[in-house]
Design an enzyme around this catalytic site. Structure first.
Site, PDB file in Angstrom:
ATOM      1  N   GLY A   2      -3.017  -1.793  -7.465  1.00 28.74           N
ATOM      2  CA  GLY A   2      -1.844  -2.661  -7.558  1.00 28.74           C
ATOM      3  C   GLY A   2      -2.027  -3.788  -8.569  1.00 28.74           C
ATOM      4  CD  GLU A   3       1.453  -4.163 -13.027  1.00 30.44           C
ATOM      5  OE1 GLU A   3       2.386  -4.966 -12.817  1.00 30.44           O
ATOM      6  OE2 GLU A   3       1.457  -3.345 -13.964  1.00 30.44           O
TER       7      GLU A   3
ATOM      8  CD  GLN B 110     -13.799  -5.912  -1.762  1.00 34.67           C
ATOM      9  OE1 GLN B 110     -14.089  -4.763  -2.049  1.00 34.67           O
ATOM     10  NE2 GLN B 110     -12.550  -6.371  -1.883  1.00 34.67           N
TER      11      GLN B 110
ATOM     12  CG  HIS C 245      -1.828  -1.120   1.386  1.00 36.85           C
ATOM     13  ND1 HIS C 245      -1.792  -2.012   2.441  1.00 36.85           N
ATOM     14  CD2 HIS C 245      -2.852  -1.535   0.609  1.00 36.85           C
ATOM     15  CE1 HIS C 245      -2.752  -2.898   2.309  1.00 36.85           C
ATOM     16  NE2 HIS C 245      -3.414  -2.642   1.205  1.00 36.85           N
TER      17      HIS C 245
ATOM     18  CG  ASP D  93      -5.407  -7.409  -5.544  1.00 43.12           C
ATOM     19  OD1 ASP D  93      -5.738  -8.514  -5.102  1.00 43.12           O
ATOM     20  OD2 ASP D  93      -4.757  -6.587  -4.873  1.00 43.12           O
TER      21      ASP D  93
ATOM     22  CD  GLN E 202      -9.223  -4.720  -6.619  1.00 40.90           C
ATOM     23  OE1 GLN E 202      -9.995  -5.272  -5.859  1.00 40.90           O
ATOM     24  NE2 GLN E 202      -8.125  -4.114  -6.190  1.00 40.90           N
TER      25      GLN E 202
HETATM   26  P1  AMP Z   1      -6.278  -4.149  -0.391  1.00 42.02           P
HETATM   27  O1  AMP Z   1      -6.156  -3.317   0.837  1.00 42.02           O
HETATM   28  O2  AMP Z   1      -5.705  -5.523  -0.254  1.00 42.02           O
HETATM   29  O3  AMP Z   1      -7.675  -4.145  -0.961  1.00 42.02           O
HETATM   30  O4  AMP Z   1      -5.359  -3.455  -1.490  1.00 42.02           O
HETATM   31  C1  AMP Z   1      -5.489  -2.090  -1.789  1.00 42.02           C
HETATM   32  C2  AMP Z   1      -4.675  -1.790  -3.005  1.00 42.02           C
HETATM   33  O5  AMP Z   1      -3.313  -2.126  -2.765  1.00 42.02           O
HETATM   34  C3  AMP Z   1      -5.109  -2.588  -4.238  1.00 42.02           C
HETATM   35  O6  AMP Z   1      -5.009  -1.763  -5.394  1.00 42.02           O
HETATM   36  C4  AMP Z   1      -4.093  -3.704  -4.276  1.00 42.02           C
HETATM   37  O7  AMP Z   1      -3.888  -4.241  -5.569  1.00 42.02           O
HETATM   38  C5  AMP Z   1      -2.853  -2.994  -3.782  1.00 42.02           C
HETATM   39  N1  AMP Z   1      -1.896  -3.953  -3.230  1.00 42.02           N
HETATM   40  C6  AMP Z   1      -2.099  -4.873  -2.264  1.00 42.02           C
HETATM   41  N2  AMP Z   1      -0.992  -5.612  -2.069  1.00 42.02           N
HETATM   42  C7  AMP Z   1      -0.067  -5.143  -2.938  1.00 42.02           C
HETATM   43  C8  AMP Z   1       1.277  -5.493  -3.239  1.00 42.02           C
HETATM   44  N3  AMP Z   1       1.905  -6.492  -2.615  1.00 42.02           N
HETATM   45  N4  AMP Z   1       1.925  -4.804  -4.199  1.00 42.02           N
HETATM   46  C9  AMP Z   1       1.307  -3.788  -4.865  1.00 42.02           C
HETATM   47  N5  AMP Z   1       0.026  -3.415  -4.631  1.00 42.02           N
HETATM   48  C10 AMP Z   1      -0.642  -4.071  -3.677  1.00 42.02           C
END
Ligand code: AMP
Length: 277
Positions: A146-147, A61, A37, A149, A152
């Site tokens: 983030g890639e 979700q 993040h 996901d 998504q």
């Molecule tokens: P989340 O809190 O898991 O819903 O993630 C929030 C955002 O952070 C989303 O756009 C994710 O794709 C991104 N994200 C989560 N983990 C990673 C990571 N290891 N590397 C890059 N982006 C991430």
């Protein structure tokens, strides 16, 4: 760093910045902030004058039996981690994104249908609906995803294009632990033994992409990878495929425009990852 909980306050803050000619980048998260993040937030700071980080564990979700109740909610620690990582202009942490009689959703098709969409049919409707609402609460110039996901990210890009939403979507590569495991809030569920095994996912994907680049047939490389993961101790593989990026459909021939995607279980934890060729 403002911490705002009300929709009216974040709309006002965003519009006030924009009326001064400043650009705004939104970083949507479910909290439990980690270095993945923080990397997105850092890129957001370079891309716009103002950065808003949203923190909301979106019930829509999560399906029945999924980890909505146990998902880590760590708002105070998250604010401290964001501040220590360089900060942002506002953290938007709504108590709820849905009114009691909420009855309207966005159901994406196309790139939302395979993989996660097939296995978790509620998932992208929940994601698209909450992200659309976040775009209304924070009418930002940019939003970053983030890639990690990857599907998504593709669904959000498709939604923005299809619904003519006036926002630029930015992407950030996956941030990994030193041993290759993609950072994820769900890694905290792993036992010590599972955590030791988890880096094997990325190692296996790297091995697969190397074989594909050498010309090994995709069906053979993918079958071999799944066998190796099973014998290493992974309980269940939801998918481990080579897919093309434009429609996320499976493909047999690797190109620069394809990736290996996986969703895999370690005990009761489901991890997803992907690897470019
Ligand atoms: P989340 O809190 O898991 O819903 O993630 C929030 C955002 O952070 C989303 O756009 C994710 O794709 C991104 N994200 C989560 N983990 C990673 C990571 N290891 N590397 C890059 N982006 C991430």
């Amino acid at each position: 760093m403002k911490i705002l909980h009300r929709k009216a306050d974040i709309i006002d803050a965003t519009k006030a910045w924009q009326s001064e000619g400043e650009t705004v980048c939104l970083v949507p998260t479910m909290g439990n902030i980690h270095q993945g993040h923080l990397a997105l937030i850092s890129k957001a700071r370079k891309s716009a004058n103002r950065v808003v980080v949203s923190i909301y564990v979106n019930p829509a979700q999560f399906g029945t039996g999924e980890d909505f109740d146990s998902y880590p909610r760590t708002l105070n620690d998250d604010c401290a981690a964001i501040a220590a990582g360089g900060g942002c202009d506002a953290i938007y942490a709504p108590v709820s994104m849905y009114e009691a009689m909420h009855a309207t959703s966005i159901t994406p098709s196309g790139v939302a249908l395979p993989m996660e969409g097939q296995l978790r049919p509620h998932f992208f409707t929940g994601v698209a609906t909450v992200v659309f609402k976040l775009f209304v609460h924070i009418p930002a110039d940019f939003a970053i995803f983030g890639e990690k996901d990857f599907q998504q990210l593709a669904v959000i890009r498709q939604m923005v294009k299809d619904l003519d939403i006036n926002i630029h979507i930015l992407a950030h590569p996956t941030i990994r632990e030193a041993d290759g495991l993609a950072l994820s809030s769900r890694n905290y569920y792993l036992s010590t033994k599972e955590r030791r095994l988890a880096p094997k996912i990325y190692k296996q994907m790297q091995e697969t992409t190397a074989l594909l680049k050498k010309g090994v047939e995709a069906s053979i490389a993918l079958k071999q990878a799944k066998e190796k993961l099973h014998s290493a101790g992974f309980d269940k593989i939801d998918y481990y495929d080579l897919r093309q990026l434009d429609d996320l459909q499976p493909c047999n021939r690797p190109t620069e425009n394809s990736r290996v995607f996986t969703a895999i279980w370690l005990g009761s934890t489901r991890l997803i990852d992907n690897c470019a060729l």
